[in-house]
Design a protein around this motif. Structure first.
Motif, PDB file in Angstrom:
ATOM      1  N   TYR A 101       0.796  -1.226   0.000  1.00  0.00           N
ATOM      2  CA  TYR A 101       0.000   0.000   0.000  1.00  0.00           C
ATOM      3  C   TYR A 101       0.831   1.280   0.000  1.00  0.00           C
ATOM      4  O   TYR A 101       0.309   2.353  -0.323  1.00  0.00           O
ATOM      5  N   GLY A 102       2.101   1.196   0.367  1.00  0.00           N
ATOM      6  CA  GLY A 102       2.891   2.402   0.570  1.00  0.00           C
ATOM      7  C   GLY A 102       3.864   2.711  -0.539  1.00  0.00           C
ATOM      8  O   GLY A 102       3.628   2.436  -1.720  1.00  0.00           O
ATOM      9  N   GLN A 138       6.401  -4.039  25.227  1.00  0.00           N
ATOM     10  CA  GLN A 138       6.259  -5.046  26.279  1.00  0.00           C
ATOM     11  C   GLN A 138       7.483  -5.948  26.391  1.00  0.00           C
ATOM     12  O   GLN A 138       7.892  -6.316  27.488  1.00  0.00           O
ATOM     13  N   ARG A 139       8.075  -6.321  25.265  1.00  0.00           N
ATOM     14  CA  ARG A 139       9.165  -7.299  25.302  1.00  0.00           C
ATOM     15  C   ARG A 139      10.526  -6.676  25.582  1.00  0.00           C
ATOM     16  O   ARG A 139      11.349  -7.265  26.268  1.00  0.00           O
ATOM     17  N   VAL A 140      10.774  -5.489  25.049  1.00  0.00           N
ATOM     18  CA  VAL A 140      12.126  -4.931  25.187  1.00  0.00           C
ATOM     19  C   VAL A 140      12.137  -3.513  25.751  1.00  0.00           C
ATOM     20  O   VAL A 140      13.184  -2.877  25.797  1.00  0.00           O
ATOM     21  N   GLY A 141      10.995  -3.008  26.178  1.00  0.00           N
ATOM     22  CA  GLY A 141      10.965  -1.686  26.777  1.00  0.00           C
ATOM     23  C   GLY A 141      11.178  -0.550  25.803  1.00  0.00           C
ATOM     24  O   GLY A 141      11.658   0.522  26.178  1.00  0.00           O
ATOM     25  N   GLY A 142      10.811  -0.760  24.533  1.00  0.00           N
ATOM     26  CA  GLY A 142      10.963   0.287  23.529  1.00  0.00           C
ATOM     27  C   GLY A 142       9.707   1.127  23.374  1.00  0.00           C
ATOM     28  O   GLY A 142       8.674   0.851  23.989  1.00  0.00           O
ATOM     29  N   THR A 143       9.819   2.149  22.574  1.00  0.00           N
ATOM     30  CA  THR A 143       8.659   2.986  22.250  1.00  0.00           C
ATOM     31  C   THR A 143       8.551   3.115  20.741  1.00  0.00           C
ATOM     32  O   THR A 143       9.562   3.079  20.032  1.00  0.00           O
ATOM     33  N   VAL A 144       7.304   3.253  20.253  1.00  0.00           N
ATOM     34  CA  VAL A 144       7.048   3.354  18.822  1.00  0.00           C
ATOM     35  C   VAL A 144       6.047   4.478  18.580  1.00  0.00           C
ATOM     36  O   VAL A 144       5.047   4.595  19.291  1.00  0.00           O
ATOM     37  N   LYS A 145       6.331   5.284  17.573  1.00  0.00           N
ATOM     38  CA  LYS A 145       5.399   6.329  17.169  1.00  0.00           C
ATOM     39  C   LYS A 145       5.144   6.205  15.677  1.00  0.00           C
ATOM     40  O   LYS A 145       6.060   6.342  14.863  1.00  0.00           O
ATOM     41  N   LEU A 146       3.895   5.911  15.309  1.00  0.00           N
ATOM     42  CA  LEU A 146       3.490   5.831  13.904  1.00  0.00           C
ATOM     43  C   LEU A 146       2.823   7.129  13.508  1.00  0.00           C
ATOM     44  O   LEU A 146       1.908   7.611  14.183  1.00  0.00           O
ATOM     45  N   ASP A 147       3.280   7.712  12.411  1.00  0.00           N
ATOM     46  CA  ASP A 147       2.725   8.978  11.921  1.00  0.00           C
ATOM     47  C   ASP A 147       2.290   8.781  10.467  1.00  0.00           C
ATOM     48  O   ASP A 147       3.126   8.679   9.566  1.00  0.00           O
ATOM     49  N   PHE A 148       0.967   8.705  10.254  1.00  0.00           N
ATOM     50  CA  PHE A 148       0.428   8.475   8.911  1.00  0.00           C
ATOM     51  C   PHE A 148       0.278   9.811   8.185  1.00  0.00           C
ATOM     52  O   PHE A 148      -0.816  10.340   8.021  1.00  0.00           O
ATOM     53  N   ARG A 149       1.419  10.341   7.727  1.00  0.00           N
ATOM     54  CA  ARG A 149       1.410  11.617   7.015  1.00  0.00           C
ATOM     55  C   ARG A 149       0.952  11.411   5.582  1.00  0.00           C
ATOM     56  O   ARG A 149       1.218  10.349   4.994  1.00  0.00           O
ATOM     57  N   PRO A 150       0.279  12.400   5.009  1.00  0.00           N
ATOM     58  CA  PRO A 150      -0.181  12.254   3.623  1.00  0.00           C
ATOM     59  C   PRO A 150       0.957  11.947   2.648  1.00  0.00           C
ATOM     60  O   PRO A 150       0.774  11.185   1.697  1.00  0.00           O
ATOM     61  N   GLU A 151       2.150  12.517   2.895  1.00  0.00           N
ATOM     62  CA  GLU A 151       3.272  12.306   1.974  1.00  0.00           C
ATOM     63  C   GLU A 151       3.971  10.961   2.180  1.00  0.00           C
ATOM     64  O   GLU A 151       4.834  10.574   1.400  1.00  0.00           O
ATOM     65  N   GLY A 152       3.632  10.256   3.258  1.00  0.00           N
ATOM     66  CA  GLY A 152       4.249   8.950   3.477  1.00  0.00           C
ATOM     67  C   GLY A 152       4.300   8.579   4.946  1.00  0.00           C
ATOM     68  O   GLY A 152       4.434   9.451   5.818  1.00  0.00           O
ATOM     69  N   GLY A 180       5.228   7.875  -2.455  1.00  0.00           N
ATOM     70  CA  GLY A 180       4.249   6.809  -2.624  1.00  0.00           C
ATOM     71  C   GLY A 180       2.844   7.367  -2.733  1.00  0.00           C
ATOM     72  O   GLY A 180       2.636   8.588  -2.819  1.00  0.00           O
ATOM     73  N   PRO A 181       1.813   6.517  -2.750  1.00  0.00           N
ATOM     74  CA  PRO A 181       0.422   6.972  -2.785  1.00  0.00           C
ATOM     75  C   PRO A 181       0.092   7.793  -1.544  1.00  0.00           C
ATOM     76  O   PRO A 181       0.720   7.622  -0.494  1.00  0.00           O
ATOM     77  N   PRO A 182      -0.875   8.696  -1.622  1.00  0.00           N
ATOM     78  CA  PRO A 182      -1.287   9.461  -0.437  1.00  0.00           C
ATOM     79  C   PRO A 182      -1.699   8.517   0.694  1.00  0.00           C
ATOM     80  O   PRO A 182      -2.312   7.478   0.471  1.00  0.00           O
ATOM     81  N   VAL A 183      -1.304   8.879   1.902  1.00  0.00           N
ATOM     82  CA  VAL A 183      -1.541   8.027   3.063  1.00  0.00           C
ATOM     83  C   VAL A 183      -2.685   8.588   3.902  1.00  0.00           C
ATOM     84  O   VAL A 183      -2.775   9.798   4.122  1.00  0.00           O
ATOM     85  N   THR A 184      -3.538   7.694   4.353  1.00  0.00           N
ATOM     86  CA  THR A 184      -4.591   8.050   5.302  1.00  0.00           C
ATOM     87  C   THR A 184      -4.503   7.109   6.492  1.00  0.00           C
ATOM     88  O   THR A 184      -4.178   5.924   6.327  1.00  0.00           O
TER      89      THR A 184
END
Length: 340
Positions: free
Chosen positions: A256-257, A313-327, A291-295
């Motif tokens: 999709y991306g 939960q497994r390794v004490g990390g952090t994740v931030k997902l940002d669905f920007r229109p440009e990608g 890529g195609p526009p992201v929503t």
């Protein structure tokens, strides 16, 4: 009187020199577990300690003046390994001496040490100092451990191959859609890939760059994928979940991306930083462009849940997902163990 006084002074100096020589000899012989060998510029033995006698078996009288090559096995002598070691010691200031050696009785032992140049007052080489110990037992344990790890890796591959076969047959018999079957099998293949990486790292760690390259290898030849960052090794549990996470990101990008269109590209970069409490972190940035526009998705899929929950939960990390229109952009922050 002056002559007698000078003679007395010379005798005192000689006694002092002899005492110093005896002290140095005592120090050298006290290092009983180490062979300490001196050589001239031609590689001929000029002296050694009792540790060398105990390890190699030669007496002083039968070894002095002989080439240090006598300790090297025939195959190394044929390849000029001893001369290469001397040259490297002069050029680089030291040369590792990690190889098989031969005792007087013909038995082999694993030598572990260094060859170093002996310098005169002007800083020019006037001989060599070879210091090593018998590390045969350590070498044997390393080889045994490597054999066990290889066997464990082989068995893990067999287990995962069996799991894949059982899963594929079960899914087919229960009428699960082909797309779902393929997704599950690809995830199992990705899990097997993380085990391959860990096998090379002794099941303890693996380089971050290897994790990324394995996940993106199907798209690497296109020139649309770039990765850049400093050397970082990740612990085993982190490698497993991060490898799956990158597999999900790459699969989503291909469907999709950015990787679903010819002009799209993916950029992966990472950097190390330290928190105020002294904890070392690696920050990984995944960016998709052209890529195609992201929503934003209406619901979280397996990949999103794996990223947002699994790493935390497994390794004490952090994740931030940002669905920007440009990608899509994803920032993953993971702790790095001290010493890595």
């Amino acid at each position: 009187m002056e002559a007698e006084q000078r003679i007395a002074e010379l005798e005192a100096e000689n006694r002092a020199l002899k005492a110093e020589a005896e002290r140095l000899r005592h120090l050298l012989d006290s290092a009983a577990d180490y062979a300490i060998v001196t050589l001239d510029l031609e590689g001929r033995i000029t002296g050694w300690n009792e540790g060398a006698h105990a390890i190699l078996g030669y007496g002083h009288g039968e070894i002095l003046g002989r080439s240090g090559e006598v300790f090297f096995p025939a195959e190394d002598r044929a390849q000029g390994v001893f001369v290469k070691e001397l040259c490297r010691a002069v050029e680089e200031g030291r040369a590792p001496n990690e190889r098989w050696h031969i005792r007087r009785d013909g038995s082999r032992f694993w030598a572990s040490g260094l060859m170093m140049p002996l310098l005169n007052a002007d800083g020019k080489p006037e001989g060599f100092l070879n210091v090593f110990r018998d590390s045969t037992a350590v070498r044997a344990e390393e080889e045994r451990r490597a054999l066990l790890l290889a066997e464990m890796g082989h068995r893990m591959k067999n287990v995962l191959a069996t799991v894949q076969a059982v899963a594929a047959q079960t899914l087919r018999q229960t009428g699960v859609p082909a797309a779902v079957q393929e997704t599950l099998l690809q995830r199992l293949v990705a899990l097997a890939g993380s085990h391959d990486l860990l096998t090379r790292g002794g099941w303890e760690s693996a380089p971050l760059t290897d994790v990324i390259q394995r996940s993106l290898s199907p798209y690497a030849g296109s020139g649309r994928v770039t990765s850049d960052g400093p050397p970082v090794r990740l612990a085993a549990d982190t490698v497993e979940v991060l490898n799956l996470a990158f597999h999900e990101l790459a699969t989503n990008a291909a469907k999709y991306g950015a990787l679903s269109v010819p002009e799209g590209r993916v950029e992966v970069s990472w950097a190390l930083r330290r928190t105020g409490k002294g904890t070392r972190l690696v920050e990984i940035d995944w960016r998709e462009r052209e890529g195609p526009p992201v929503t934003p998705p209406k619901r979280r899929g397996f990949g999103s849940r794996l990223l947002e929950r699994g790493l935390a939960q497994r390794v004490g990390g952090t994740v931030k997902l940002d669905f920007r229109p440009e990608g899509l952009e994803c920032r993953i922050c993971l702790p790095v163990a001290a010493g890595e």
